[in-house]
Write an enzyme that holds these catalytic residues in place. Sequence first.
Site, PDB file in Angstrom:
ATOM      1  N   LYS A   1       3.805  -7.778 -56.897  1.00 21.98           N
ATOM      2  CA  LYS A   1       2.410  -7.398 -57.112  1.00 21.98           C
ATOM      3  C   LYS A   1       2.052  -6.202 -56.242  1.00 21.98           C
ATOM      4  O   LYS A   1       1.175  -5.396 -56.599  1.00 21.98           O
ATOM      5  CB  LYS A   1       1.479  -8.584 -56.853  1.00 21.98           C
ATOM      6  CG  LYS A   1       1.600  -9.210 -55.463  1.00 21.98           C
ATOM      7  CD  LYS A   1       0.651  -8.629 -54.454  1.00 21.98           C
ATOM      8  CE  LYS A   1       0.804  -9.279 -53.092  1.00 21.98           C
ATOM      9  NZ  LYS A   1      -0.119  -8.721 -52.085  1.00 21.98           N
TER      10      LYS A   1
ATOM     11  N   THR B   1      -4.977  -7.700 -55.215  1.00 22.56           N
ATOM     12  CA  THR B   1      -4.292  -6.593 -54.548  1.00 22.56           C
ATOM     13  C   THR B   1      -4.531  -5.276 -55.275  1.00 22.56           C
ATOM     14  O   THR B   1      -4.582  -4.213 -54.643  1.00 22.56           O
ATOM     15  CB  THR B   1      -2.783  -6.882 -54.453  1.00 22.56           C
ATOM     16  OG1 THR B   1      -2.595  -8.194 -53.942  1.00 22.56           O
ATOM     17  CG2 THR B   1      -2.098  -5.902 -53.520  1.00 22.56           C
TER      18      THR B   1
END
Length: 336
Positions: free
Chosen positions: A188, A245
């Site tokens: 990610k 994120t």
Amino acid sequence: MANISIIGAGTWGMSLASMLYKGGHQVAVWSALAEEIRSMEKTRQVKNLPDLMLPEDMVLTTSLEEAMSGRDILVMAVPSIYVRQTAKAMAPHCRFGQLIVNVAKGIEEATLMTLSAILEEELPEANVAVLSGPSHAEEVSRGLPTTCVVGARDERTAVYIQNQFMSPVFRVYTSPDILGIEIGGALKNVIALAAGIADGLGYGDNTKAALITRGIYEITALGTALGGKQQTFGGLSGIGDLIVTCASMHSRNRRAGILIGKGYSMEEAMAEVKMVVEGVYSARAGYGLARKYGIQMPIVEEVCQVLFEGKPAKEAVQDLMLRDKKIESSSLPWQE
């Protein structure tokens, strides 16, 4: 209540140290940096977490022997690039059955190993688990509601960690899929670099939504090929961690990506962020795994070309948009 040591005094480790202390646990913190420990001992404050004050009875040490002796749980919170060397240093002090909860995120570039695999290799007598999810240190340190997942080899270990970490502001789920949790947590960061680059180029919400959606597709394709479970990538350590994120300015990966999109080099962006940008180290490893297992990961590939081959960021986005036409989901049948 448990006796817990945090191995690593970065923002994530110190946020967990504070949260666990407030939960009634005995907490010690280790850092390899003597200056870092001296500063915290003197000021009881943490760099980059100005609102966090450390209690006077929280042990701060540069001695691994002191940090590891008699501890119920060791929380491994050093940056991914230092996990192996730290584990080697821990080996002489590690007792049989020692519970280690890895909270770092990354893949080792040289070996393509996950961090839990490195810990199990260097500390074969330990019982290694992982904790991951959408959990910016800045928000955990302020007591804002946060949810994570703990992965372990057996349910008893997972439930024990769940019980120790749970609080009114920190909810923990359990999972047997250590591998899937780690792949989601590592990759990610690479997609968040791409999202930041798009922001730096001035692109909009449509672009970011596309990167998040196709990013989780790439992560899931690789993760399941490695043996992770598809359900994991639809959960906290997959799409949950990816969303936060890619969207938050707390994300050092997104912030570095923004700078790269504005024309900074990878090295200049990392220097400006002033913290370890994990996605830079995971990008090559992720792409290496993709090639090894024959998985197409065009976003990860383009990020690597921008980071390491000097490809202009705008050109990378154009190449993503102009790839060969595809069906979105090959598993869906057409009506005759």
